[in-house]
Design a protein around this motif. Structure first.
Motif, PDB file in Angstrom:
ATOM      1  N   ARG A  12       0.832  -1.200   0.000  1.00 46.07           N
ATOM      2  CA  ARG A  12       0.000   0.000   0.000  1.00 46.07           C
ATOM      3  C   ARG A  12       0.870   1.255   0.000  1.00 46.07           C
ATOM      4  O   ARG A  12       0.594   2.220  -0.723  1.00 46.07           O
ATOM      5  N   ALA A  13       1.930   1.246   0.794  1.00 41.60           N
ATOM      6  CA  ALA A  13       2.820   2.400   0.852  1.00 41.60           C
ATOM      7  C   ALA A  13       3.488   2.638  -0.501  1.00 41.60           C
ATOM      8  O   ALA A  13       3.637   3.781  -0.949  1.00 41.60           O
ATOM      9  N   THR A  16       0.900   4.035  -2.945  1.00 44.26           N
ATOM     10  CA  THR A  16       0.634   5.435  -2.582  1.00 44.26           C
ATOM     11  C   THR A  16       1.738   6.336  -3.124  1.00 44.26           C
ATOM     12  O   THR A  16       1.470   7.422  -3.671  1.00 44.26           O
ATOM     13  N   LYS A  17       2.968   5.882  -3.005  1.00 43.92           N
ATOM     14  CA  LYS A  17       4.100   6.628  -3.541  1.00 43.92           C
ATOM     15  C   LYS A  17       3.978   6.800  -5.055  1.00 43.92           C
ATOM     16  O   LYS A  17       4.257   7.879  -5.595  1.00 43.92           O
ATOM     17  N   ILE A  19       1.208   6.782  -6.821  1.00 42.18           N
ATOM     18  CA  ILE A  19       0.095   7.696  -7.100  1.00 42.18           C
ATOM     19  C   ILE A  19       0.549   9.147  -6.939  1.00 42.18           C
ATOM     20  O   ILE A  19       0.241  10.013  -7.768  1.00 42.18           O
ATOM     21  N   LEU A  20       1.309   9.418  -5.895  1.00 45.05           N
ATOM     22  CA  LEU A  20       1.794  10.780  -5.672  1.00 45.05           C
ATOM     23  C   LEU A  20       2.784  11.186  -6.762  1.00 45.05           C
ATOM     24  O   LEU A  20       2.775  12.332  -7.227  1.00 45.05           O
ATOM     25  N   VAL A  51      -7.841   3.538  -7.331  1.00 46.53           N
ATOM     26  CA  VAL A  51      -7.195   4.746  -6.809  1.00 46.53           C
ATOM     27  C   VAL A  51      -8.029   5.369  -5.702  1.00 46.53           C
ATOM     28  O   VAL A  51      -7.493   5.876  -4.711  1.00 46.53           O
ATOM     29  N   TYR A  54      -7.346   4.607  -2.181  1.00 48.78           N
ATOM     30  CA  TYR A  54      -6.188   5.251  -1.550  1.00 48.78           C
ATOM     31  C   TYR A  54      -6.467   6.713  -1.221  1.00 48.78           C
ATOM     32  O   TYR A  54      -6.031   7.226  -0.191  1.00 48.78           O
ATOM     33  N   PHE A  55      -7.168   7.369  -2.118  1.00 52.54           N
ATOM     34  CA  PHE A  55      -7.539   8.770  -1.912  1.00 52.54           C
ATOM     35  C   PHE A  55      -9.001   8.917  -2.298  1.00 52.54           C
ATOM     36  O   PHE A  55      -9.377   8.692  -3.446  1.00 52.54           O
ATOM     37  N   LEU A  61      -6.186  14.014  -2.338  1.00 51.62           N
ATOM     38  CA  LEU A  61      -4.933  13.848  -3.063  1.00 51.62           C
ATOM     39  C   LEU A  61      -4.125  15.142  -3.034  1.00 51.62           C
ATOM     40  O   LEU A  61      -2.900  15.116  -2.822  1.00 51.62           O
ATOM     41  N   ALA A  64      -2.425  15.512   0.275  1.00 50.36           N
ATOM     42  CA  ALA A  64      -1.244  14.641   0.380  1.00 50.36           C
ATOM     43  C   ALA A  64      -0.068  15.233  -0.382  1.00 50.36           C
ATOM     44  O   ALA A  64       1.083  15.169   0.074  1.00 50.36           O
ATOM     45  N   GLU A  68       3.532  16.431   1.233  1.00 50.81           N
ATOM     46  CA  GLU A  68       4.799  15.903   0.729  1.00 50.81           C
ATOM     47  C   GLU A  68       5.726  17.040   0.295  1.00 50.81           C
ATOM     48  O   GLU A  68       6.929  17.039   0.618  1.00 50.81           O
TER      49      GLU A  68
END
Length: 230
Positions: A12-13, A16-17, A19-20, A51, A54-55, A61, A64, A68
């Protein structure tokens, strides 16, 4: 001791990375206002519904991304500070670090300091993270004041009622007067603005050497605060 993260948590992490990272690429293509979860899903070859797990929304989004990027520019400022150096060297070093991050992350800089995204209101937690960079600068100035005092340039004096009382306790030792805080706010806004002008091409045919001009601006604003440059 914390328990090891599960394979699912690691996966998941990692996603997520990704997606960002995709979202940051889209900042350069369509800007923050054009960002969408569907376009991110297409870029990653995922179903939109995946997606959304996750968000939950575009605003989530964006939050997030803000977190970051604020952390990155804050880390750049902190990493560039040299606490054992004289305040003038520290001040210039922090600003060089901030500018270098900005030049390498132009669209992220626009997200942080450019035009607000219509319809989006950042939650309070982003304000706390956004403070990392200016707080680094505040520590430099506070240390200079403690060690030898500040010798600001003469000029107009700010009406103390124009400054939020919370700004006087940016640091726990309450180092700042209203005038100190006003000059720090002015320096921060001017230099953030100069970086933005450079990134958007507004200094074209105005400055012949952007590095040298920014160095001058950082020194001038530091001197206005009371730092002493040769």
């Amino acid at each position: 001791m914390n328990a090891p993260r599960t394979a699912r948590a690691r996966a998941r992490a990692e996603l997520t990375k990704e997606i960002l990272a995709s979202s940051r690429r889209q900042l350069g293509e369509v800007g923050a206002s054009g960002l969408s979860l569907r376009s991110v899903a297409r870029d990653l070859g995922m179903a939109s519904s995946a997606v959304y797990r996750y968000f939950a929304s575009r605003d989530e989004l964006l939050t997030a991304l803000l977190i970051e990027c604020y952390n990155e520019v804050g880390e750049a400022a902190e990493r560039s500070d040299r606490p054992k150096a004289v305040p003038e060297i520290r001040w210039l070093g922090v600003w060089r670090g901030v500018r270098n991050w900005s030049l390498a992350n132009r669209h992220e800089y626009a997200l942080l300091f450019g035009t607000p995204v219509p319809g989006y209101a950042a939650p309070h937690l982003t304000t706390e993270i956004a403070a990392r960079m200016p707080l680094t600068l505040a520590r430099v100035v506070a240390d200079a004041k403690h060690d030898r005092g500040l010798r600001p340039r003469t000029g107009p004096v700010c009406d103390p009622t124009a400054i939020e009382p919370a700004m006087l306790v940016l640091l726990e030792d309450g180092a700042f007067t209203a005038e100190d805080a006003a000059r720090l706010i002015l320096a921060w806004n001017r230099l953030v603005g100069i970086i933005g002008y450079e990134l958007h091409g507004h200094l074209a045919n105005v400055t012949a050497d952007d590095d040298a001009f920014f160095e001058y601006c950082a020194r001038a604003e530091g001197a206005n605060l009371g730092l002493e440059f040769d």
